[in-house]
Design a protein around this motif. Structure first.
Motif, PDB file in Angstrom:
ATOM      1  N   ILE A   1     -84.205  23.866 -53.763  1.00 21.71           N
ATOM      2  CA  ILE A   1     -84.102  24.597 -52.818  1.00 21.71           C
ATOM      3  C   ILE A   1     -85.404  24.824 -52.193  1.00 21.71           C
ATOM      4  O   ILE A   1     -86.225  25.249 -52.941  1.00 21.71           O
TER       5      ILE A   1
ATOM      6  N   LEU B   1     -76.233  29.503 -51.041  1.00 22.74           N
ATOM      7  CA  LEU B   1     -75.834  28.794 -52.285  1.00 22.74           C
ATOM      8  C   LEU B   1     -75.764  29.444 -53.634  1.00 22.74           C
ATOM      9  O   LEU B   1     -76.395  28.904 -54.525  1.00 22.74           O
TER      10      LEU B   1
ATOM     11  N   TYR C   1     -80.091  25.880 -43.809  1.00 21.60           N
ATOM     12  CA  TYR C   1     -79.635  27.204 -43.552  1.00 21.60           C
ATOM     13  C   TYR C   1     -79.965  27.659 -42.155  1.00 21.60           C
ATOM     14  O   TYR C   1     -80.936  27.912 -41.597  1.00 21.60           O
TER      15      TYR C   1
ATOM     16  N   PRO D   1     -77.534  21.599 -55.198  1.00 21.27           N
ATOM     17  CA  PRO D   1     -78.826  20.979 -54.655  1.00 21.27           C
ATOM     18  C   PRO D   1     -79.705  20.981 -55.981  1.00 21.27           C
ATOM     19  O   PRO D   1     -79.663  21.808 -56.645  1.00 21.27           O
TER      20      PRO D   1
ATOM     21  N   SER E   1     -80.986  24.984 -59.714  1.00 22.46           N
ATOM     22  CA  SER E   1     -81.601  24.322 -58.659  1.00 22.46           C
ATOM     23  C   SER E   1     -83.045  24.709 -58.922  1.00 22.46           C
ATOM     24  O   SER E   1     -83.582  25.743 -59.370  1.00 22.46           O
TER      25      SER E   1
ATOM     26  N   GLY F   1     -76.707  27.156 -56.493  1.00 25.35           N
ATOM     27  CA  GLY F   1     -78.033  27.147 -56.914  1.00 25.35           C
ATOM     28  C   GLY F   1     -78.707  27.605 -58.150  1.00 25.35           C
ATOM     29  O   GLY F   1     -79.556  27.810 -58.664  1.00 25.35           O
TER      30      GLY F   1
ATOM     31  N   ARG G   1     -87.873  27.085 -49.477  1.00 27.50           N
ATOM     32  CA  ARG G   1     -87.812  28.276 -48.755  1.00 27.50           C
ATOM     33  C   ARG G   1     -89.261  28.324 -47.925  1.00 27.50           C
ATOM     34  O   ARG G   1     -90.414  28.809 -48.869  1.00 27.50           O
TER      35      ARG G   1
ATOM     36  N   ALA H   1     -81.908  21.206 -50.218  1.00 28.38           N
ATOM     37  CA  ALA H   1     -81.264  22.469 -49.262  1.00 28.38           C
ATOM     38  C   ALA H   1     -82.543  23.359 -49.037  1.00 28.38           C
ATOM     39  O   ALA H   1     -83.509  23.605 -49.632  1.00 28.38           O
TER      40      ALA H   1
ATOM     41  N   LEU I   1     -83.468  34.064 -52.093  1.00 31.97           N
ATOM     42  CA  LEU I   1     -82.571  33.068 -51.567  1.00 31.97           C
ATOM     43  C   LEU I   1     -81.584  33.703 -50.371  1.00 31.97           C
ATOM     44  O   LEU I   1     -81.136  32.774 -49.804  1.00 31.97           O
TER      45      LEU I   1
ATOM     46  N   LEU J   1     -86.294  25.873 -57.320  1.00 29.39           N
ATOM     47  CA  LEU J   1     -86.987  26.483 -56.154  1.00 29.39           C
ATOM     48  C   LEU J   1     -88.527  26.391 -55.864  1.00 29.39           C
ATOM     49  O   LEU J   1     -89.226  26.138 -56.642  1.00 29.39           O
TER      50      LEU J   1
END
Length: 255
Positions: free
Chosen positions: A200, A213, A76, A197, A220, A217, A202, A30, A209, A222
């Motif tokens: 995740i 999610l 997203y 996921p 998840s 998440g 970013r 994600a 976040l 990160l």
């Protein structure tokens, strides 16, 4: 040469890969696609140019996830809070969504990709909903990568919607109170047919976040990057996956 390329693609071994363990590719990735505005500002361009550049990044990442054998990719694209942006920018994002679906759906279909959406899309403009429905109907029987576009999506809203549906089913005696557990609750979420996921991502330097999610998440991995989304390409994705493969996922247990 064609046979060699076909063999390499089939076995997911390409020369530009960063020593990935192909047996440990995340099943569900994600991504919070952040940094379009910053990218444009750094170049003294309108924010709309950043969003257009972000679409190009989507094309590259979708193809790379498909090549690597990722099964689910959730992007997203538009949050429940994004409606608070200037009307001109929101309109631009909606137009970009329609343009992307119209231009890409044929190629996505040829490559066996399923185009799906999560979120309360009933509030999107009619033309957006029509294009989303067209893309889904055209690709729904494909067997490859499932591309989830999170549109008018918010993690808190998703949880509230799930609670409302569970309450309704309780009142109508479709379920009992004793049946309610984490597994049942997950079935009322937008992602009910998908695994949580594994990873995740970013970009853009932000370390949060942003309502994405929140339930799914919980465990998840990160991965954050200072690179803005339009500059997030295959190498960055591979780096994120490589870092993921080095982590020890215990899910609260002790090995």
């Amino acid at each position: 040469m064609k046979n060699l390329f076909a063999f390499l693609k089939k076995n997911k071994v390409m020369s530009n890969e960063i020593n990935l363990d192909m047996s440990k590719i995340p099943k569900h990735i994600a991504i919070i696609m952040d940094g379009n505005g910053r990218w444009a500002k750094e170049r003294n361009l309108p924010r709309a140019f950043g969003h257009k550049a972000g679409v190009e990044a989507i094309r590259k990442i979708v193809k790379e996830c498909d090549r690597l054998g990722v099964k689910y990719l959730t992007l997203y694209a538009f949050s429940t809070e994004n409606w608070n942006r200037p009307i001109k920018e929101v309109d631009s994002l909606m137009k970009l969504l329609v343009e992307y679906l119209k231009k890409e759906v044929e190629e996505l279909n040829v490559n066996d990709v399923v185009v799906n959406s999560i979120g309360n899309i009933s509030k999107l403009p009619l033309i957006c909903r029509e294009e989303l429905n067209n893309a889904y109907e055209k690709t729904r029987n494909n067997k490859g990568l499932i591309l989830n576009l999170a549109l008018n999506y918010g993690g808190r809203s998703e949880i509230v919607d799930a609670v409302k549906e569970i309450s309704s089913d309780l009142i109508n005696k479709k379920i009992s109170k004793d049946q309610i557990n984490e597994e049942l609750f997950s079935k009322y979420l937008y992602t009910s047919e998908m695994p949580d996921p594994d990873l995740i991502i970013r970009p853009s330097g932000e370390l949060r976040l942003s309502n994405f999610l929140l339930w799914q998440g919980a465990y998840s991995e990160l991965w954050f990057s200072d690179i803005n989304w339009p500059d997030f390409h295959e190498k960055q994705l591979q780096s994120a996956i490589m870092d993921y493969q080095k982590r020890d996922r215990r899910f609260g247990k002790v090995k």
